[in-house]
Design an enzyme around this catalytic site. Structure first.
Site, PDB file in Angstrom:
ATOM      1  N   LYS A  90       1.070   4.092  -3.062  1.00 29.73           N
ATOM      2  CA  LYS A  90       0.685   5.490  -2.875  1.00 29.73           C
ATOM      3  C   LYS A  90       1.849   6.440  -3.140  1.00 29.73           C
ATOM      4  O   LYS A  90       1.621   7.590  -3.547  1.00 29.73           O
ATOM      5  CB  LYS A  90       0.105   5.684  -1.474  1.00 29.73           C
ATOM      6  CG  LYS A  90      -1.216   4.947  -1.266  1.00 29.73           C
ATOM      7  CD  LYS A  90      -2.272   5.351  -2.314  1.00 29.73           C
ATOM      8  CE  LYS A  90      -3.614   4.709  -2.054  1.00 29.73           C
ATOM      9  NZ  LYS A  90      -4.654   5.152  -3.008  1.00 29.73           N
ATOM     10  N   TYR A 108       0.841  -1.204   0.000  1.00 31.82           N
ATOM     11  CA  TYR A 108       0.000   0.000   0.000  1.00 31.82           C
ATOM     12  C   TYR A 108       0.873   1.250   0.000  1.00 31.82           C
ATOM     13  O   TYR A 108       0.629   2.187  -0.767  1.00 31.82           O
ATOM     14  CB  TYR A 108      -0.913  -0.017   1.224  1.00 31.82           C
ATOM     15  CG  TYR A 108      -1.909   1.128   1.255  1.00 31.82           C
ATOM     16  CD1 TYR A 108      -3.062   1.081   0.484  1.00 31.82           C
ATOM     17  CD2 TYR A 108      -1.687   2.246   2.051  1.00 31.82           C
ATOM     18  CE1 TYR A 108      -3.978   2.122   0.504  1.00 31.82           C
ATOM     19  CE2 TYR A 108      -2.594   3.290   2.079  1.00 31.82           C
ATOM     20  CZ  TYR A 108      -3.734   3.222   1.307  1.00 31.82           C
ATOM     21  OH  TYR A 108      -4.633   4.266   1.325  1.00 31.82           O
TER      22      TYR A 108
END
Length: 251
Positions: A161, A157
């Site tokens: 990002k 994650y």
């Protein structure tokens, strides 16, 4: 009632995406909405947008799939006549732990495919459509606090990002001469179903105490930012990933 233009919001069935779609409708945009399926939540969202006097339509697609994103953009244009604002909001997280030994290749690929590849494809096909239209536009992506500062958050994650920030800068450079701005939002902890599924109450409370405002964010905090960055008044802002985190850290 005349429209300010056509907006498309991916991952719109709940949480931040839903709040963004409703805010853009309030701002005067007709809003096409996307998610992986035409769920009851997505259908209810379309009804709410239409109740605000704006046109709306559902466009189901897996944003990690090239052909599906291309067709989604084309379908929005066929239905509404153009595309003026693209909000690449769709994203996923996962159960992976803080240690690299906990991260499987399958989990890495799933998260990177949706969050990074999905943003790339959304930027690509929206940008090409806006260039073809020849009147500029707004492209907006979803980064995260995890895309500004590495931490114990899931490895994949975090990487995905950070990737959104790089994609946003590259797209801003390529599309800027066409009057298209490209920016992203980097939320802190926002009260959404994803947050409640990813963090325990103890972790959420700890983050709350670390912010000067002593509170978590809500989806409309992000929607308010998107409202501005989608407007004509934001024309001199591009390539930025703006932190909306209650002061959890300053950048």
């Amino acid at each position: 009632m005349s429209s300010k233009g056509i907006a498309l919001v991916t991952g719109a069935a709940q949480g931040i995406g839903r709040a963004i779609a409703l805010r853009l409708a309030d701002d005067g945009f007709d809003v096409a909405v996307n998610d992986i399926s035409a769920s009851a939540e997505l259908q209810n969202l379309v009804k709410e947008i239409q109740q605000r006097g704006r046109a709306s339509s559902i466009h189901t697609a897996d944003v990690s799939q090239d052909a599906q994103v291309k067709e989604m953009i084309e379908a929005v244009v066929r239905k509404h006549g153009s595309l003026d604002v693209m909000v690449a909001n769709a994203g996923v997280t996962g159960p992976g732990g803080p240690n690299i030994a906990d991260v499987t290749v399958e989990e890495w690929d799933r998260i990177m495919n949706v969050n990074a590849r999905g943003t790339f494809l959304s930027y690509k096909y929206a940008g090409l459509q806006m260039v073809k239209q020849g009147r500029g536009g707004r492209i907006i992506g979803a980064s995260s606090i995890a895309g500004k500062q590495g931490s114990f958050v899931h490895w994949a994650y975090t990487a995905s990002k950070f990737a959104v920030r790089g994609l946003t800068q590259s797209a801003a450079i390529e599309f800027g001469s066409h009057g298209i701005t490209v920016n992203a939002y980097a939320p802190g902890l926002i009260e959404t179903p994803m947050l409640f599924g990813a963090f325990t109450t103890e972790i959420r409370d700890d983050f709350k105490e670390k912010t000067p405002l002593k509170t978590l964010g809500v989806p409309t905090d992000i929607a308010d930012f998107v409202s501005f960055i989608a407007s004509k008044e934001s024309k001199f802002i591009t390539g930025q990933t703006i932190s909306i985190n209650g002061g959890l850290y300053f950048d």
